[in-house]
Design a protein around this motif. Structure first.
Motif, PDB file in Angstrom:
ATOM      1  N   VAL A 162       0.890  -1.140  -0.023  1.00 19.51           N
ATOM      2  CA  VAL A 162      -0.002  -0.057   0.178  1.00 19.51           C
ATOM      3  C   VAL A 162       0.894   1.321   0.090  1.00 19.51           C
ATOM      4  CG1 VAL A 162      -1.647   1.444   1.406  1.00 19.51           C
ATOM      5  CG2 VAL A 162      -1.920  -1.151   1.006  1.00 19.51           C
ATOM      6  N   VAL A 163       1.968   1.163   0.869  1.00 19.86           N
ATOM      7  CA  VAL A 163       2.835   2.653   0.809  1.00 19.86           C
ATOM      8  C   VAL A 163       3.670   2.621  -0.552  1.00 19.86           C
ATOM      9  CG1 VAL A 163       5.036   3.443   1.631  1.00 19.86           C
ATOM     10  CG2 VAL A 163       3.317   2.230   3.327  1.00 19.86           C
ATOM     11  N   HIS A 164       4.094   1.541  -1.186  1.00 26.74           N
ATOM     12  CA  HIS A 164       4.522   1.505  -2.588  1.00 26.74           C
ATOM     13  C   HIS A 164       3.646   2.146  -3.382  1.00 26.74           C
ATOM     14  CE1 HIS A 164       6.655   0.096  -6.226  1.00 26.74           C
ATOM     15  NE2 HIS A 164       5.387  -0.421  -6.545  1.00 26.74           N
ATOM     16  N   PHE A 165       2.302   1.867  -3.347  1.00 33.40           N
ATOM     17  CA  PHE A 165       1.321   2.348  -4.547  1.00 33.40           C
ATOM     18  C   PHE A 165       1.118   3.867  -3.992  1.00 33.40           C
ATOM     19  CE2 PHE A 165      -3.137   1.370  -6.101  1.00 33.40           C
ATOM     20  CZ  PHE A 165      -2.879   2.225  -7.272  1.00 33.40           C
ATOM     21  N   LEU A 166       0.842   4.197  -2.713  1.00 32.23           N
ATOM     22  CA  LEU A 166       0.733   5.700  -2.349  1.00 32.23           C
ATOM     23  C   LEU A 166       1.975   6.598  -2.642  1.00 32.23           C
ATOM     24  CD1 LEU A 166      -0.541   5.464   1.260  1.00 32.23           C
ATOM     25  CD2 LEU A 166      -1.624   6.737  -0.682  1.00 32.23           C
ATOM     26  N   TRP A 167       3.204   5.974  -2.727  1.00 37.71           N
ATOM     27  CA  TRP A 167       4.112   6.963  -3.006  1.00 37.71           C
ATOM     28  C   TRP A 167       4.489   6.986  -4.526  1.00 37.71           C
ATOM     29  CZ3 TRP A 167       8.493   4.900   0.769  1.00 37.71           C
ATOM     30  CH2 TRP A 167       8.104   5.630   2.408  1.00 37.71           C
ATOM     31  N   LEU A 168       3.803   5.943  -5.153  1.00 38.30           N
ATOM     32  CA  LEU A 168       3.854   5.940  -6.771  1.00 38.30           C
ATOM     33  C   LEU A 168       2.948   6.902  -7.248  1.00 38.30           C
ATOM     34  CD1 LEU A 168       4.419   4.657  -9.335  1.00 38.30           C
ATOM     35  CD2 LEU A 168       2.793   2.970  -9.232  1.00 38.30           C
ATOM     36  N   VAL A 169       1.644   7.004  -6.881  1.00 38.71           N
ATOM     37  CA  VAL A 169       0.850   7.867  -7.306  1.00 38.71           C
ATOM     38  C   VAL A 169       1.196   9.274  -6.890  1.00 38.71           C
ATOM     39  CG1 VAL A 169      -1.036   6.138  -7.590  1.00 38.71           C
ATOM     40  CG2 VAL A 169      -0.959   7.717  -5.631  1.00 38.71           C
ATOM     41  N   LYS A 170       0.754  10.422  -8.145  1.00 39.17           N
ATOM     42  CA  LYS A 170       1.117  11.930  -7.433  1.00 39.17           C
ATOM     43  C   LYS A 170       0.074  12.579  -7.194  1.00 39.17           C
ATOM     44  CE  LYS A 170       5.043  11.410 -10.813  1.00 39.17           C
ATOM     45  NZ  LYS A 170       5.719  11.913 -11.835  1.00 39.17           N
ATOM     46  N   SER A 171      -1.016  12.287  -7.547  1.00 40.30           N
ATOM     47  CA  SER A 171      -2.363  13.270  -7.226  1.00 40.30           C
ATOM     48  C   SER A 171      -3.463  12.578  -7.022  1.00 40.30           C
ATOM     49  CB  SER A 171      -2.515  14.092  -8.638  1.00 40.30           C
ATOM     50  OG  SER A 171      -2.966  13.135  -9.622  1.00 40.30           O
ATOM     51  N   ASP A 172      -4.137  11.928  -7.654  1.00 38.17           N
ATOM     52  CA  ASP A 172      -5.287  10.859  -7.233  1.00 38.17           C
ATOM     53  C   ASP A 172      -4.835   9.622  -6.262  1.00 38.17           C
ATOM     54  OD1 ASP A 172      -7.675   9.721  -6.988  1.00 38.17           O
ATOM     55  OD2 ASP A 172      -8.182   9.498  -8.965  1.00 38.17           O
ATOM     56  N   LEU A 173      -4.985   9.963  -4.937  1.00 36.71           N
ATOM     57  CA  LEU A 173      -4.795   8.856  -3.758  1.00 36.71           C
ATOM     58  C   LEU A 173      -5.849   7.922  -3.372  1.00 36.71           C
ATOM     59  CD1 LEU A 173      -2.821  10.952  -1.410  1.00 36.71           C
ATOM     60  CD2 LEU A 173      -1.790   9.746  -2.973  1.00 36.71           C
ATOM     61  N   ARG A 174      -7.050   7.941  -4.247  1.00 33.99           N
ATOM     62  CA  ARG A 174      -8.373   7.145  -3.830  1.00 33.99           C
ATOM     63  C   ARG A 174      -8.016   5.868  -3.863  1.00 33.99           C
ATOM     64  NH1 ARG A 174     -12.729   9.963  -7.753  1.00 33.99           N
ATOM     65  NH2 ARG A 174     -10.713  10.000  -9.074  1.00 33.99           N
ATOM     66  N   GLU A 175      -7.321   5.332  -4.976  1.00 34.30           N
ATOM     67  CA  GLU A 175      -7.401   3.749  -5.025  1.00 34.30           C
ATOM     68  C   GLU A 175      -6.424   3.328  -4.115  1.00 34.30           C
ATOM     69  OE1 GLU A 175      -6.624   0.530  -8.563  1.00 34.30           O
ATOM     70  OE2 GLU A 175      -6.549   2.676  -9.217  1.00 34.30           O
ATOM     71  N   PRO A 176      -5.135   3.759  -3.923  1.00 30.88           N
ATOM     72  CA  PRO A 176      -4.381   3.198  -2.810  1.00 30.88           C
ATOM     73  C   PRO A 176      -4.979   3.374  -1.381  1.00 30.88           C
ATOM     74  CG  PRO A 176      -3.285   5.279  -3.758  1.00 30.88           C
ATOM     75  CD  PRO A 176      -4.550   4.662  -4.562  1.00 30.88           C
ATOM     76  N   LEU A 177      -5.781   4.334  -1.273  1.00 27.98           N
ATOM     77  CA  LEU A 177      -6.240   4.593   0.180  1.00 27.98           C
ATOM     78  C   LEU A 177      -7.606   3.832   0.256  1.00 27.98           C
ATOM     79  CD1 LEU A 177      -6.420   8.545   0.491  1.00 27.98           C
ATOM     80  CD2 LEU A 177      -5.128   6.988   1.550  1.00 27.98           C
TER      81      LEU A 177
END
Length: 210
Positions: A162-177
Motif C-alpha cells: 500500500v505504501v509503495h502504491f501511495l508513493w507511486l501515485v502523484k495526485s489521485d490517492l483514492r485507489e491506494p487509500l
C-alpha cells in the motif's frame, strides 16, 4: 462420491483458471493495442494492482473463516497467496524488462534512489521465503510455530504494498487509500480477535492450575 466432494474437486481448478484471467485479459489487451498511450506504465500498474488484490483476498480468508465459519476457504489460501507472488514477479519483470531493459546497474541505482521502488522491491524479497515455504513439507520441516511466525511477514508485505502504491501515485490517492482501508480492516480484525481471545486463554490457564 458425495456431492460436496465432487464440488471440491472442481473448485480448485476453477479458482486456478479464474486467477489466471487477469493475465489473459492483459495479453488480450496487448495483442489488440488496448494498453493506451503508455503501455509500459499500464502493464506495470495493472500487475501491481493484482498483487494487492490477491494479497487482500488471501488476508481475508482468516476473518471470513472466524466470522462465518467458512473453514473450507483454508484449502484455497495457499493458492491465493502464491498467485499474489506470481503477479508480484510479473510486476517486477515488467519493470526490469520493459522499463530498465534488464540493466542490473540501473535497476540497483533505481532501487536505492527512489523510495517507492525500494519498498516495492523489499516486499518482493519478503514474498520469496513465503512462497518457498508454502508446501506441507516445509511446514513440517520448520514446525508450525516457526512457520506461522515467518508467514506473518505477509502483514508487512501488505502494508509495504500500500505504501509503495501511495508513493507511486502523484495526485489521485483514492485507489491506494481504498486498498489501505481494506488492509487496515483485515489487520484490525486480527488485533481485535487476539485481544478478545487472550483473556479467555488466561482464564483457562488459571483454571487448569492445581
Amino acid at each position: 462420491m458425495e456431492k460436496n466432494q465432487i464440488l471440491r474437486r472442481f473448485v480448485k481448478p476453477t479458482l486456478f483458471v479464474l486467477a489466471l484471467m487477469p493475465l489473459a485479459f492483459l495479453v488480450y489487451r496487448a495483442l489488440n493495442n488496448g494498453l493506451g498511450a503508455n503501455p509500459i506504465e499500464t502493464i506495470n500498474r495493472y500487475t501491481g494492482d493484482w498483487v494487492l488484490r490477491f494479497l487482500l483476498v488471501t488476508l481475508a480468508v482468516t476473518p471470513l473463516r472466524r466470522l462465518f465459519g467458512w473453514n473450507a476457504l483454508l484449502r484455497y489460501r495457499r493458492m491465493l497467496g502464491l498467485f499474489a507472488f506470481f503477479y508480484a514477479c510479473l510486476h517486477f519483470l515488467s519493470y526490469a524488462w520493459l522499463d530498465q531493459y534488464f540493466v542490473l546497474a540501473d535497476i540497483i541505482k533505481d532501487v536505492a534512489k527512489r523510495p517507492y521502488i525500494t519498498v516495492g522491491f523489499a516486499c518482493l524479497l519478503m514474498l520469496i521465503p513465503l512462497a518457498a515455504t508454502s508446501t506441507n513439507a516445509m511446514i513440517r520441516r520448520l514446525g508450525a510455530r516457526r512457520w506461522q511466525a515467518l508467514h506473518r511477514l505477509v502483514y508487512l508485505v501488505g502494508v509495504g504494498g500500500v505504501v509503495h502504491f501511495l508513493w507511486l501515485v502523484k495526485s489521485d490517492l483514492r485507489e491506494p487509500l481504498i486498498y489501505g482501508a481494506i488492509l487496515a480492516t483485515l489487520l484490525g480484525f486480527r488485533l481485535w480477535h487476539r485481544a478478545r481471545r487472550e483473556p479467555a486463554v488466561a482464564v483457562a490457564a488459571r483454571q487448569a492450575l492445581p
